[in-house]
Design a protein around this motif. Structure first.
Motif, short mmCIF file in Angstrom:
data_model
loop_
_atom_site.label_atom_id
_atom_site.label_comp_id
_atom_site.label_asym_id
_atom_site.label_seq_id
_atom_site.Cartn_x
_atom_site.Cartn_y
_atom_site.Cartn_z
N LEU A 114 36.19 25.47 45.35
CA LEU A 114 36.44 26.26 44.15
C LEU A 114 37.49 25.54 43.33
CD1 LEU A 114 36.35 28.70 42.27
CD2 LEU A 114 37.97 29.87 43.80
N LEU A 115 37.07 25.01 42.18
CA LEU A 115 38.00 24.41 41.23
C LEU A 115 38.41 25.52 40.27
CD1 LEU A 115 36.23 21.04 40.30
CD2 LEU A 115 38.07 21.42 41.93
N VAL A 116 39.69 25.81 40.23
CA VAL A 116 40.14 26.95 39.43
C VAL A 116 41.47 26.60 38.78
CG1 VAL A 116 41.09 28.04 41.52
CG2 VAL A 116 40.66 29.43 39.49
N GLN A 160 46.54 40.41 37.52
CA GLN A 160 46.39 39.52 38.67
C GLN A 160 45.45 40.11 39.71
OE1 GLN A 160 49.68 36.93 40.63
NE2 GLN A 160 49.69 38.83 41.79
N ALA A 161 45.52 41.43 39.90
CA ALA A 161 44.64 42.08 40.87
C ALA A 161 43.18 41.97 40.43
CB ALA A 161 45.03 43.55 41.02
N ALA A 162 42.92 42.12 39.12
CA ALA A 162 41.56 42.01 38.62
C ALA A 162 41.01 40.60 38.82
CB ALA A 162 41.51 42.39 37.14
N ILE A 163 41.81 39.58 38.48
CA ILE A 163 41.40 38.18 38.69
C ILE A 163 41.11 37.93 40.17
CG2 ILE A 163 42.25 35.81 38.72
CD1 ILE A 163 41.66 36.30 35.96
N THR A 164 42.01 38.40 41.02
CA THR A 164 41.87 38.18 42.46
C THR A 164 40.61 38.83 43.00
OG1 THR A 164 44.28 38.07 42.72
CG2 THR A 164 42.99 38.47 44.70
N ASP A 165 40.35 40.07 42.58
CA ASP A 165 39.15 40.77 43.05
C ASP A 165 37.88 40.02 42.67
OD1 ASP A 165 40.72 42.72 44.15
OD2 ASP A 165 40.35 44.23 42.60
N VAL A 166 37.84 39.52 41.43
CA VAL A 166 36.66 38.79 40.97
C VAL A 166 36.48 37.50 41.79
CG1 VAL A 166 35.66 37.49 39.05
CG2 VAL A 166 36.68 39.74 38.64
N LEU A 167 37.56 36.75 41.94
CA LEU A 167 37.47 35.47 42.66
C LEU A 167 37.08 35.68 44.12
CD1 LEU A 167 40.53 33.49 41.20
CD2 LEU A 167 38.10 33.08 40.77
N ILE A 168 37.60 36.73 44.75
CA ILE A 168 37.28 36.97 46.16
C ILE A 168 35.81 37.35 46.32
CG2 ILE A 168 37.68 38.55 48.08
CD1 ILE A 168 40.64 38.49 47.38
N GLU A 169 35.32 38.26 45.47
CA GLU A 169 33.93 38.68 45.60
C GLU A 169 32.97 37.53 45.29
OE1 GLU A 169 30.29 40.47 46.05
OE2 GLU A 169 32.26 40.94 46.90
N LYS A 170 33.26 36.78 44.23
CA LYS A 170 32.38 35.66 43.89
C LYS A 170 32.45 34.57 44.96
CE LYS A 170 30.83 37.36 40.02
NZ LYS A 170 29.40 37.61 39.75
N THR A 171 33.63 34.38 45.55
CA THR A 171 33.76 33.41 46.63
C THR A 171 32.96 33.85 47.84
OG1 THR A 171 35.95 32.70 45.89
CG2 THR A 171 35.38 32.24 48.18
N ARG A 218 45.50 33.00 46.99
CA ARG A 218 45.36 32.25 48.25
C ARG A 218 45.25 33.18 49.44
NH1 ARG A 218 48.07 26.52 49.38
NH2 ARG A 218 47.82 25.51 47.37
N GLY A 219 46.11 34.20 49.46
CA GLY A 219 46.10 35.12 50.59
C GLY A 219 44.78 35.85 50.73
N GLY A 220 44.23 36.30 49.60
CA GLY A 220 42.95 36.99 49.63
C GLY A 220 41.82 36.10 50.10
#
Length: 360
Positions: A135-137, A247-258, A288-290
């Motif tokens: 994942l390049l982000v 930040q929570a919204a970004i994290t949720d999206v990245l975790i689900e898509k990952t 990172r933690g998620g």
């Protein structure tokens, strides 16, 4: 035994002027000159200012890296340089510097894709076996890649508009936080309530690994304006709560898509499944933690390079040059600077492009 190659790397694709010397997988020297103070009053990177700063600093940066490594040009096997994608003035500055050094020393010249530098960083730090999921982000790009070889990448998803780093920067400006926006928003979010503002999680209701972040920025703008209308301004706690919610919204999206990307990658049945992350946004500890927790649940190794190798640097360019040179690749003085250079040229371009879309 064959001696490992020793390469000088040069990076100038955005607002960091960098030079590094790498031998095999050992980083002998890494020097980065930042430009944050030059762009601070403008709220973002000004391409002309960045290009001029690169032209002024590149030779000093190279000299310092060579001194730190304790080597002369006679000890090198080649010179690798970012030839794209990026802000064209900065890329051109680095390419011309590398061409001059190559012409003067007779050393081979290797043009490197900046994104490949990020994508191959886990090979430098952890010697990952191909294929692995990446994942390049960062501020200019966001995409899932299956890294099959040093010159073969399969994109299975990415942002259709703005990159997460760009969204962090714009959110910081909207909230009156200093640039660069990523660290500022992350710091403010530490004391914030991530549930105070109900922000959207774009494209979670659609199949696949593509992402969108432009609507999230609009939602932050509206939430901020609502608070300002009610209170006449933003308190420090308002800034913290807005930052935490974003930040929570970004994290949720990245975790689900990952999660979806890892499942697709595992269908290839890799011998040693591994998921790696790189780019400036990879420095965010909440993200990172998620992702660490997610990969543990999917029985996939999680690899995150050291923070200094996540942001733009020349060590990744030098190492990418080593892999390319080992594979028999060389360039000559006709090497061109490229504002756009997709890693996966087999896939169709993404639908949209953010302000920094040249790097995506």
């Amino acid at each position: 035994m064959t001696q490992p190659l020793t390469i000088l790397g040069i990076e100038s694709s955005c607002d960091d002027t960098a030079a590094a010397v790498v031998r095999g997988t050992d980083v002998l020297a890494s020097v980065v000159y930042g430009q944050t103070s030059l762009h601070a009053e403008f709220g973002g990177v000004v391409p002309e200012i960045a290009a001029r700063a690169h032209a002024e600093k590149l030779d000093h940066c190279v000299e310092e890296a060579m001194a730190e490594a304790g080597l002369t040009f006679a000890d090198l096997d080649g010179i690798a340089v970012t030839a794209g994608p990026g802000l064209i003035g900065g890329v051109l500055s680095g390419v011309m510097c590398a061409k001059g050094l190559s012409a003067a020393t007779g050393l081979p010249l290797i043009g490197v894709n900046h994104l490949a530098g990020h994508a191959l960083t886990p090979r430098l730090t952890d010697q990952l076996d191909y294929p692995y999921l990446m994942l390049l982000v960062s501020g200019g790009h966001c995409q899932f890649l299956i890294v099959e070889a040093q010159d073969r990448f399969q994109r299975i998803g990415g942002t259709i508009d703005d990159a997460p780093g760009e969204a962090f920067d714009k959110t910081a400006r909207l909230l009156g936080l200093p640039q660069p926006g990523g660290p500022s928003v992350e710091m403010a979010a530490r004391t914030g309530d991530p549930k105070r503002f109900a922000l959207p999680r774009p494209l979670l209701n659609q199949q696949g690994c593509d992402m969108s972040f432009s609507g999230l920025k609009t939602a932050i703008l509206r939430a901020r304006d609502s608070v300002v209308l009610e209170k006449g301004g933003l308190t420090a706690q308002d800034q913290a709560d807005l930052s935490a919610s974003f930040q929570a919204a970004i994290t949720d999206v990245l975790i689900e898509k990952t999660r979806r990307a890892v499942i697709a990658y595992l269908q290839l049945a890799p011998a040693k499944p591994a998921f790696a992350i790189a780019g400036g946004v990879a420095a965010n500890q909440t993200i990172r933690g998620g992702l660490t927790t997610l990969c543990a649940g999917l029985d996939t190794d999680f690899v995150a390079p050291p923070l200094w190798l996540c942001t733009d640097n020349a060590a990744m360019i030098a190492y990418s040059g080593i892999e390319r040179m080992t594979a028999g690749h060389r360039d000559d003085l006709t090497l061109s600077a490229r504002p756009r250079w997709p890693l996966d040229e087999r896939s169709a371009p993404m639908l949209g492009s953010g302000k920094k879309g040249a790097k995506a």
